[in-house]
Design an enzyme around this catalytic site. Structure first.
Site, mmCIF file in Angstrom:
data_model
loop_
_atom_site.group_PDB
_atom_site.id
_atom_site.type_symbol
_atom_site.label_atom_id
_atom_site.label_comp_id
_atom_site.label_asym_id
_atom_site.label_seq_id
_atom_site.Cartn_x
_atom_site.Cartn_y
_atom_site.Cartn_z
ATOM 1 N N PRO A 86 36.889 38.183 34.608
ATOM 2 C CA PRO A 86 36.599 38.411 36.245
ATOM 3 C C PRO A 86 36.244 37.057 36.937
ATOM 4 O O PRO A 86 36.431 36.973 38.110
ATOM 5 C CB PRO A 86 35.450 39.266 36.137
ATOM 6 N N GLU A 105 29.959 40.044 26.414
ATOM 7 C CA GLU A 105 29.847 39.114 27.712
ATOM 8 C C GLU A 105 31.210 38.015 27.880
ATOM 9 O O GLU A 105 31.066 37.430 28.870
ATOM 10 C CB GLU A 105 28.450 38.426 27.764
ATOM 11 N N ARG A 139 58.616 43.096 33.967
ATOM 12 C CA ARG A 139 59.670 43.912 34.782
ATOM 13 C C ARG A 139 60.718 42.916 35.846
ATOM 14 O O ARG A 139 61.696 43.077 36.037
ATOM 15 C CB ARG A 139 58.811 44.824 35.918
ATOM 16 N N ASP A 191 60.172 44.719 46.678
ATOM 17 C CA ASP A 191 58.601 45.232 46.524
ATOM 18 C C ASP A 191 57.853 44.584 47.587
ATOM 19 O O ASP A 191 58.169 43.488 47.875
ATOM 20 C CB ASP A 191 58.343 44.876 45.065
HETATM 21 N N1 SAM Z 1 30.118 38.491 31.609
HETATM 22 C C1 SAM Z 1 31.507 38.273 32.356
HETATM 23 C C2 SAM Z 1 31.284 37.972 33.656
HETATM 24 O O1 SAM Z 1 30.142 38.553 34.447
HETATM 25 O O2 SAM Z 1 32.106 37.240 34.120
HETATM 26 C C3 SAM Z 1 32.122 39.760 31.981
HETATM 27 C C4 SAM Z 1 32.772 40.116 30.906
HETATM 28 S S1 SAM Z 1 33.368 41.841 30.627
HETATM 29 C C5 SAM Z 1 32.158 42.929 30.410
HETATM 30 C C6 SAM Z 1 34.257 41.751 29.081
HETATM 31 C C7 SAM Z 1 35.759 41.573 29.209
HETATM 32 O O3 SAM Z 1 36.321 42.236 30.053
HETATM 33 C C8 SAM Z 1 35.956 39.930 29.977
HETATM 34 O O4 SAM Z 1 35.819 39.046 28.785
HETATM 35 C C9 SAM Z 1 37.493 40.085 30.341
HETATM 36 O O5 SAM Z 1 38.294 39.818 29.029
HETATM 37 C C10 SAM Z 1 37.742 41.500 30.704
HETATM 38 N N2 SAM Z 1 37.588 41.603 31.985
HETATM 39 C C11 SAM Z 1 36.591 42.178 32.931
HETATM 40 N N3 SAM Z 1 36.790 42.226 34.004
HETATM 41 C C12 SAM Z 1 37.819 41.733 34.332
HETATM 42 C C13 SAM Z 1 38.671 41.409 35.379
HETATM 43 N N4 SAM Z 1 38.557 41.852 36.692
HETATM 44 N N5 SAM Z 1 39.879 40.803 35.214
HETATM 45 C C14 SAM Z 1 40.097 40.407 33.976
HETATM 46 N N6 SAM Z 1 39.489 40.689 32.876
HETATM 47 C C15 SAM Z 1 38.394 41.284 32.862
#
Ligand code: SAM
Length: 294
Positions: free
Chosen positions: A139, A166, A208, A223
């Site tokens: 994220p 995390e 795609r 699209d």
């Molecule tokens: N501690 C991190 C932070 O606050 O940025 C969040 C970790 S999340 C609980 C666990 C995993 O979910 C991340 O390492 C990532 O691989 C995935 N993930 C969660 N949200 C995501 C998003 N919006 N986009 C891409 N991957 C995501």
């Protein structure tokens, strides 16, 4: 399996995860068909194959304290080394096969003699050209967009590193730049439990767009986002349904009128739903009239 030196034609995806079964949907529908056609190949690697202790642990407590666990560099580092080089436990990967035979089921919009997979586009020239692309969903990454999907559909080898807990120790991402072109990428402003769902989203959006995957190239050229706008409404038979009629213009047989109407609908929907997108679009005088005529 393919390596950076010996890529399969089309696109090779490698996914490293602690939940290999999460990637099962990649075998279905158009992606499954792409696997059958040899346009796509997918290897799913269980990260625990690189864990060395008896418990096969992949995470540990965070330095500096705080809640949750962080994924260990001592497991991720060797995993990404092997996947880049096609060595070690990466040679024992589970290759995804197509879920169903699709090859003899033409889609309604298949073109006779449709595009092959070689569209003459150079595969990422430059100093890093031989390195695979490593996508790390997080994220905290740069938002994934349709133009990323376009760009990455020309790659020959993409590796995904799925975080959990995390996330992954940052040194893994820093060190991976020695063997990969690395991008940390977010699929939206919300937090998932793990990276696997993000991989499904990105893989589907990218695959795609590979020539030959959609039978009719116009399907994606029209699209949402292709011209910077959201796509307007679509209709099919019957002409009247629950007293709701399909707009008259779609029966006019006048392609220019239909195109204009579709453009007007796209402009209006974009303004209503995502007005910030309009700032990036070059509007003609006729476009402005359509927006002002509301
Ligand atoms: N501690 C991190 C932070 O606050 O940025 C969040 C970790 S999340 C609980 C666990 C995993 O979910 C991340 O390492 C990532 O691989 C995935 N993930 C969660 N949200 C995501 C998003 N919006 N986009 C891409 N991957 C995501």
């Amino acid at each position: 399996m393919s390596t950076a030196e010996n890529p399969t034609p089309g696109l090779r995806l490698d996914v490293v995860t602690i939940f290999p079964e999460y990637l099962e949907p990649l075998r279905h529908a158009l992606l499954g068909k792409a696997i059958e056609q040899g346009i796509l190949s997918v290897g799913v690697h269980d990260l625990r194959a690189w864990a060395t202790d008896v418990h096969k642990s992949v995470d540990d407590t965070p330095y500096g304290g705080g809640p949750g666990m962080v994924m260990k560099p001592t497991v991720w580092g060797p995993a990404l080394d092997d996947v880049a080089a096609g060595t070690g436990a990466a040679t024992r990967t589970a290759e995804l096969t197509s879920s169903l035979p699709h090859l003899h089921k033409p889609r309604h919009d298949d073109l006779t003699g449709s595009e092959g997979i070689d569209d003459g586009v150079d595969k990422q020239p430059g100093a890093d050209a031989g390195k695979p692309l490593l996508l790390v969903p997080t994220p905290a990454g740069k938002p994934f967009t349709q133009s990323d999907a376009q760009e990455w559909s020309k790659e020959s080898h993409i590796v995904f590193a799925c975080g959990r807990y995390e996330g992954i120790d940052q040194r893994v991402i820093d060190d991976a730049a020695n063997r990969y072109r690395v991008r940390e990428v977010s699929i939206g402003d919300y937090v998932l439990i793990g990276g696997e769902v993000a991989v499904l989203v990105i893989a589907e959006a990218v695959v795609r767009l590979i020539p030959g995957v959609l039978g009719n190239r116009r399907s994606h050229e029209e699209d949402s986002f292709s011209d910077g706008l959201l796509e307007g409404p679509s209709y099919t038979k019957p002409r009247v349904w629950r007293d709701l009629e399909v707009p008259e213009v779609l029966f006019s047989g006048n392609h220019a009128r239909v195109d204009r109407w579709r453009r007007d609908q796209a402009l209006k929907r974009t303004r209503a739903v995502r007005p910030e997108l309009l700032e990036q679009v070059e509007l003609s005088g006729r476009d402005r009239e359509a927006l002002e005529g509301e």
